[in-house]
Design an enzyme around this catalytic site. Sequence first.
Site, PDB file in Angstrom:
ATOM      1  N   HIS A  16       1.002  -0.829  -0.216  1.00  0.00           N
ATOM      2  CA  HIS A  16      -0.487  -0.095   0.287  1.00  0.00           C
ATOM      3  C   HIS A  16       1.086   0.975  -0.288  1.00  0.00           C
ATOM      4  CE1 HIS A  16      -3.886  -2.835   0.720  1.00  0.00           C
ATOM      5  NE2 HIS A  16      -2.964  -2.638   1.717  1.00  0.00           N
ATOM      6  N   HIS A 135      -8.898 -10.518  -1.256  1.00  0.00           N
ATOM      7  CA  HIS A 135      -8.763 -10.075   0.920  1.00  0.00           C
ATOM      8  C   HIS A 135      -9.908 -10.967   1.185  1.00  0.00           C
ATOM      9  CE1 HIS A 135      -8.302  -7.346   4.177  1.00  0.00           C
ATOM     10  NE2 HIS A 135      -8.837  -8.469   4.241  1.00  0.00           N
ATOM     11  N   ASP A 245       2.167  -6.341   2.465  1.00  0.00           N
ATOM     12  CA  ASP A 245       0.710  -5.941   3.083  1.00  0.00           C
ATOM     13  C   ASP A 245       1.491  -4.957   3.529  1.00  0.00           C
ATOM     14  OD1 ASP A 245      -1.276  -5.669   3.367  1.00  0.00           O
ATOM     15  OD2 ASP A 245      -2.225  -6.171   4.785  1.00  0.00           O
TER      16      ASP A 245
HETATM   17  C1  NCD Z   1      -4.740  -2.275   4.652  1.00  0.00           C
HETATM   18  C2  NCD Z   1      -5.057  -0.528   4.396  1.00  0.00           C
HETATM   19  O1  NCD Z   1      -4.355  -0.408   5.685  1.00  0.00           O
HETATM   20  O2  NCD Z   1      -4.565  -0.105   2.954  1.00  0.00           O
HETATM   21  N1  NCD Z   1      -4.735  -2.330   5.702  1.00  0.00           N
HETATM   22  C3  NCD Z   1      -4.201  -3.991   6.656  1.00  0.00           C
HETATM   23  O3  NCD Z   1      -4.665  -3.886   7.774  1.00  0.00           O
HETATM   24  N2  NCD Z   1      -3.816  -4.513   5.785  1.00  0.00           N
HETATM   25  C4  NCD Z   1      -6.110  -3.175   3.803  1.00  0.00           C
HETATM   26  C5  NCD Z   1      -6.042  -4.251   3.397  1.00  0.00           C
HETATM   27  O4  NCD Z   1      -4.794  -4.856   3.112  1.00  0.00           O
HETATM   28  O5  NCD Z   1      -6.330  -5.230   4.220  1.00  0.00           O
HETATM   29 ZN    ZN Z   2      -3.434  -4.493   1.653  1.00  0.00          ZN
END
Ligand code: NCD
Ligand code: ZN
Length: 344
Positions: A16, A135, A245
């Site tokens: 992200h 997901h 992630d």
């Molecule tokens: C991710 C996010 O903050 O965008 N958060 C997480 O806990 N992994 C979203 C996701 O990948 O579920």
């Molecule tokens: Zn993620």
Amino acid sequence: MINKLTIRTPNDMHVHFRDNDLLSLVVPQTDRYFNYCIVMPNLIPPITNQEMAIRYLNRIKKHIKKGLKPLMTFYLNEKIKIDDMIKAYKNKNIFALKLYPKGATTNSEMGVKNLENIFKILSSMEENNIPLLIHGEDTDKNIDIFDREKSFIDKYLFKIIREFPNLRIVLEHITTSDAVHFVKENKNIAATITPHHLASNRNDMLVGGIRPHLYCLPILKRRNHQEALIKIATSGNKKFFLGTDSAPHDIKLKENDCGCAGVFNTVNSIEILTQIFDQQNSLKNLENFVSNNSANFYNLQQNESTITLIKMDMPINFPKSLKKNNVILKIYKPNFPVFWKIKK
Ligand code: NCD
Ligand code: ZN
């Protein structure tokens, strides 16, 4: 005893980057350690068409110095126009689509409520060989948060693979032995695993005080699930590969009455993984997990460049956070010492 290891440069198949100011803080970190990366589309508003994907990639590229190769995704929901999706895929402006069940996680309010509504899109993805990234959590409010992954598999994933047997699927950031089993046993499906789900379990998050920086979704599970993940990741099995992630949130949003889900781990993920593989006597499989397996599954060229890791005599002191202006991103830390360091 091995104390030096050279492997192909890793790929991060789930990251992200966010947008605007955060890009300048986060993208250079991934650029330092990885060659390919798959960029998640859960911005506000989410990336749902070719034009948005191109513009987002251009914003990301401004912060790449070393040669990181971002692979873009669409946020899969009813808004996706099939023609635009096929064009974007054929033009290599997107690499995959990401399915978030509505309300599953950070910025997933635009996610899918009823799977049947996207069956036409899934069918076209199958026909055009476009990967589906999932997901995998059931968001039914009656399902206990620790059972959401298993429930998603039982209720939805069996159905998806039955309807679309040739669809290439990646079950993202798996957290349970149920998911390991499902991915091992079924065709055309692989999985990403995060460093923090390998290194931590729910006791690390909850015993002796609540640690908001370990809160992520899917939530950390109990130790036997963690052990199943470690076993499969270090086994060399081709269907399992790294997706960090890494999901940064400012410290104020993490240390909060209602803290955000997401662990920011880019900075030290490879070193932590090396420590885990070393503990399992599986250093020979590290390259498979962090680099070769993902390239194989996605038909990417194997990375030609390499990185070298050195085992130090003393544990590494990782930086605690990244800062810029008034944003602070706390860096993930496992509760065991890490002796491996990437050679500069
Ligand atoms: C991710 C996010 O903050 O965008 N958060 C997480 O806990 N992994 C979203 C996701 O990948 O579920
Ligand atoms: Zn993620």
